[in-house]
Structure formats: structure tokens, C-alpha cells
Enzyme design. Structure first.
Site, PDB file in Angstrom:
ATOM      1  N   THR A  32     105.815 -14.207  -4.055  1.00 17.97           N
ATOM      2  CA  THR A  32     104.973 -14.405  -5.246  1.00 17.97           C
ATOM      3  C   THR A  32     105.337 -15.743  -5.898  1.00 17.97           C
ATOM      4  OG1 THR A  32     106.599 -13.218  -6.617  1.00 17.97           O
ATOM      5  CG2 THR A  32     104.768 -11.912  -5.804  1.00 17.97           C
ATOM      6  N   LEU A  67     114.244 -17.400  -6.080  1.00 20.65           N
ATOM      7  CA  LEU A  67     114.458 -15.997  -6.410  1.00 20.65           C
ATOM      8  C   LEU A  67     114.478 -15.794  -7.931  1.00 20.65           C
ATOM      9  CD1 LEU A  67     117.135 -13.992  -4.454  1.00 20.65           C
ATOM     10  CD2 LEU A  67     116.652 -13.516  -6.821  1.00 20.65           C
ATOM     11  N   ALA A  68     113.798 -14.783  -8.405  1.00 19.98           N
ATOM     12  CA  ALA A  68     113.878 -14.417  -9.830  1.00 19.98           C
ATOM     13  C   ALA A  68     114.087 -12.918  -9.883  1.00 19.98           C
ATOM     14  CB  ALA A  68     112.605 -14.807 -10.561  1.00 19.98           C
ATOM     15  N   TYR A 126     115.011 -19.588 -24.542  1.00 25.94           N
ATOM     16  CA  TYR A 126     115.054 -19.980 -23.131  1.00 25.94           C
ATOM     17  C   TYR A 126     116.226 -20.927 -22.837  1.00 25.94           C
ATOM     18  CZ  TYR A 126     113.840 -20.375 -18.348  1.00 25.94           C
ATOM     19  OH  TYR A 126     113.929 -20.289 -16.984  1.00 25.94           O
ATOM     20  N   LEU A 155     104.433 -21.161 -16.200  1.00 26.43           N
ATOM     21  CA  LEU A 155     103.241 -20.527 -15.632  1.00 26.43           C
ATOM     22  C   LEU A 155     103.356 -19.022 -15.729  1.00 26.43           C
ATOM     23  CD1 LEU A 155     102.636 -22.696 -12.467  1.00 26.43           C
ATOM     24  CD2 LEU A 155     101.043 -22.337 -14.339  1.00 26.43           C
TER      25      LEU A 155
END
Ligand code: NAI
Length: 396
Positions: A50, A138-139, A234, A272
Site C-alpha cells: 500500500t 514499512l509503517a 509529528y 498524503l
């Protein structure tokens, strides 16, 4: 079965196979129409199903004609239950790659584990010999450390003080204030362990030790900076500490790769809508204002446009252009002063009443449902779809 979206907050528990396939085809078309690139030929993508990882796999395959191995962690389908979106994306990706005569195989499992690393190394050894690019995209909210078995959880918290700002519930359009409590205890350390650079380094070490990296090998991992507005939650929050660690790790990996003339890069990407970013408070409001502003200026990009531009203009240049911290900045259009000034101005004005006009809430929602294969143009959602879809090159 007829498949409908079932959402819980920022999670959608169903996915549509035909919608996911249509999204993947659109991305492939974009890349093909944008032109072939002189890029890598044998590519491993971690987090390939994804978001930015999928876009990297598509750009590698369809713009550079590369053989690709994708590693991800997705839920397979079962009778009456859909797979997760990344499963359907990968099935569609592989089908199209094979049609184009390109090698594409996939591994579904926990990339943090020794087992999945060994399995991937064996596949590279058997089928590709050596790779020339590793994309680390990777998340994950959790990581079980492969050496100790300890499970770490990452958090999205400010550090020091609590943080209050506006956010939007993108389902209802309600703009409201939220307060996020600061990190406590081991939050920072845990977030660094999950989303920092240790696992990236472990992958490179294992690949190098097994002699699976070619001369001039490159590896890239993705980071984010963003504006002052979102800094407390963040870049200066727990996740930002992990990104600092990831960025530092690039230098350590480059040292490791010296003998094969290899190099590790960080690409700072644009904000995004992905499954990961929709989980971060405040960011959805920022993104909806950003989208509106960038679309008006004609500079809006999605994952595929970002990664194609990264491949075309940055990562494979003889002299890779970077900022003073050595990072590739493909977030340059997001961070442009005109764009940021406008977003700050809109932020002040944003309320439940004004947002439908001053922000791109519709675009946000549409992108969110698109992630799961819903609201995709040209897909007939009233038609029966087969939820059982196989990934042809999945290594069991
Ligand atoms: P995503 O949620 O779309 O993709 C995550 C990928 O990781 C998926 O392929 C998933 O299957 C895989 N994955 C998760 N846990 C795994 C595990 N244990 N083992 C194997 N695979 C696993 O995320 P997105 O947004 O594409 O993020 C990728 C990177 O890009 C992250 O480092 C993120 O911080 C960064 N980034 C994201 C931005 C955004 O706005 N979405 C902006 C800039 C950087």
C-alpha cells in the site's frame, strides 16, 4: 458477494478487490504514460502493498522494468470475509507484472522477524542473485523485537507538554479542538524501536552478509517533516524522534555499504492520505487544507506521482540532490512558502461551517475510501465480486 465499506474511525475493515485492482491499474498507467526510466533492475520492497511502498514497487517494475520482491503484512481473504486492501493490491500488481513479462513474487509476514528475513534472503538467492535497490517503506504501530521477543508499541504523542489544536473528523466534517497528552514512561524509546532505523539496518546487514547486494547498491527509506503547525504532534513528537533515528541510520548504513560502493538515502515525502497517516490526529485537517491549496496551484501529487518523480529526478542521478542534512526532499512542493503561508491562513479560518469550502474534505474522504478500493470510478459496486483472490507469486 456485494462488498461495502465498513469503517471504524480511521480504519476500514473491508476492502473491494475490483476497486483495489482498478487503483493499481491507474497507477501503472500513470507510470507507463510518464515514460521509461534508467533505474534499478532487481528490487526488494519492504512494505510493498500500500501507500508509498506500493508506488515504489509499481515504479520499479513498470518504469524501470525491474524484477521485484515485495514483503508486507496483509490479511488474506476467507469465505465471506474480504482480504485487507494490500492483499488485493498485490494480487493486481503481480497479475499486471506477469502480463508484462516481469518477475514479481511476494512474501506475506512480519518483516521485523528473523523468519521473514531468512525467507526473503532465500528467495533472492534462488531467483534474483543480487538486488540493486531496497526500498524500506514499512509503517507499523507495533514491533516484536526478533532477538528478545519483547513487543513494542509506537505512539503519536507530543513530548513535554500536552498539545491542543484543531482537527477534523473526516467522516462527519466536524472541526473540533483536541488535546493530546504528552508522552510518558517509555513512549519515546518504544516508538523509536518500532519506527526508527534498527530494522532497516538489520535488513541491510543480513543482505550484505549473505552477499546479495550488487556493486553500487542503493537503499531508500521514507521520512516526513511537515509544517510548524503539526510539529508538536509529528516532527517534535514521539514519531519525530523515530524519524530522527531513521534518518541517522541512513548514515550508519552508508558506512556499512562502503565496500560495495553502496549508499543509503532518506527521501522526505509529501503528506498524503494513507492507512498510516489517517491515524495521526490533526494531520487530516492539515491534509485537507493542503490538498485544496496544492490542487488550486496544480502541484498536487499522490503516492505514485511522488515516487515516480523521486525515481526520475533524484534517487538515480549521478549527484543525488539533497538538503544540508543529506535528505532527498520530494516534499519540496508541499513545503513551498506560498503553499505553507496559504495553509496557515486557511487553518485560522477552518471551522465545521467553512471547511467544506476552504478545504478539500471531499478529496480527503475520496482518497480514504479509495485506499480500500471504494468510490473508485468505473467500478460497479452493485455487482457481485469474488472476495477470494489469490496472489499468484506468493511464497508460502
Ligand atoms: P502504509 O500504511 O500505506 O503502508 C505500510 C506498509 O507496511 C504496508 O505494505 C504494510 O503491509 C506494511 N507493513 C506493516 N507492518 C508490517 C510488518 N510487521 N511486516 C511487513 N510489512 C508490514 O504507509 P505509508 O504511509 O505508505 O508509509 C510508508 C512510509 O512512508 C512510512 O515510513 C511513513 O512514515 C512514510 N511517510 C508517509 C507519509 C504519509 O503522509 N503517508 C509522508 C511521508 C513519509
Amino acid at each position: 458477494m456485494i462488498i461495502e465499506p465498513r469503517t471504524r474511525g480511521f480504519i476500514c475493515t473491508t476492502a473491494h478487490p475490483d476497486g483495489c485492482a482498478a487503483n493499481v491499474k491507474t497507477q501503472i498507467e500513470y507510470v507507463k504514460n510518464s515514460g521509461q526510466l534508467n533505474g534499478p533492475k532487481k528490487v526488494l520492497v519492504i512494505g510493498a502493498s500500500t501507500g508509498f511502498g506500493l508506488a515504489s514497487r509499481i515504479s520499479s517494475a513498470h518504469a524501470c522494468q525491474a524484477s521485484t520482491i515485495g514483503v508486507f503484512f496483509e490479511k488474506p481473504p476467507s469465505e465471506g470475509r474480504t482480504a485487507s486492501a494490500g492483499w488485493y493490491n498485490t494480487a493486481a500488481f503481480e497479475k499486471e507484472a506477469h502480463k508484462a513479462g516481469l518477475y514479481a513474487k511476494s512474501i506475506n509476514g512480519d518483516a521485523f522477524s528473523h523468519e521473514i528475513k531468512e525467507k526473503t534472503l532465500a528467495l533472492i538467492q534462488a531467483d534474483l542473485g543480487k538486488i540493486d535497490l531496497l526500498v524500506y517503506s514499512l509503517a507499523s504501530p507495533v514491533r516484536t523485537h526478533p532477538d528478545t521477543g519483547v513487543r513494542y508499541k509506537s505512539t503519536l504523542k507530543p513530548i513535554g507538554n500536552s498539545y491542543t489544536n484543531k482537527t477534523v473528523d473526516f467522516h462527519t466534517g466536524e472541526v473540533k479542538e483536541i488535546t493530546i497528552a504528552p508522552s510518558t514512561g517509555d513512549d519515546i524509546e518504544h516508538t523509536i524501536t518500532v519506527m526508527g532505523g534498527e530494522d532497516w539496518q538489520m535488513w541491510v546487514n543480513a543482505l550484505l552478509k549473505a552477499d546479495l547486494l550488487s556493486e553500487n547498491f542503493k537503499t531508500v527509506a521514507y521520512s516526513y517533516i511537515g509544517p510548524k503547525l503539526t510539529e508538536p504532534v509529528y516532527r517534535k513528537g514521539t514519531i519525530g524522534m523515530a524519524k530522527d533515528h531513521l534518518e541517522k541510520t541512513a548514515f550508519a548504513i552508508s558506512d556499512t555499504l562502503e565496500k560495495i560502493n553502496g549508499k543509503a538515502y532518506i527521501s522526505v515525502n509529501k503528506a498524503l492520505v494513507t492507512q498510516s497517516s489517517s491515524a495521526i490526529p490533526v494531520i487530516p485537517l492539515y491534509i485537507s487544507l493542503l490538498y485544496k491549496t496544492m490542487k488550486a496551484k496544480g502541484t498536487h501529487e499522490g503516492c505514485i506521482e511522488q515516487i515516480y518523480r523521486l525515481y526520475k529526478e533524484r534517487l538515480f542521478e549521478d549527484e543525488v540532490p539533497t538538503d544540508p542534512q543529506g535528505r532527498i526532499r520530494i516534499d519540496d512542493w508541499e513545503m513551498h512558502a506560498d503553499i505553507q503561508e496559504k495553509v496557515v491562513e486557511l487553518w485560522e479560518q477552518a471551522t465545521t461551517e467553512t471547511l467544506p469550502n476552504i478545504g478539500d474534505l471531499e478529496g480527503y474522504r475520496n482518497d480514504f475510501f479509495n485506499l480500500f478500493g471504494f468510490d473508485v470510478t468505473g467500478v460497479d459496486y452493485l455487482k457481485d465480486s469474488n472476495e477470494i483472490v489469490a496472489i499468484p507469486g506468493l511464497k508460502e
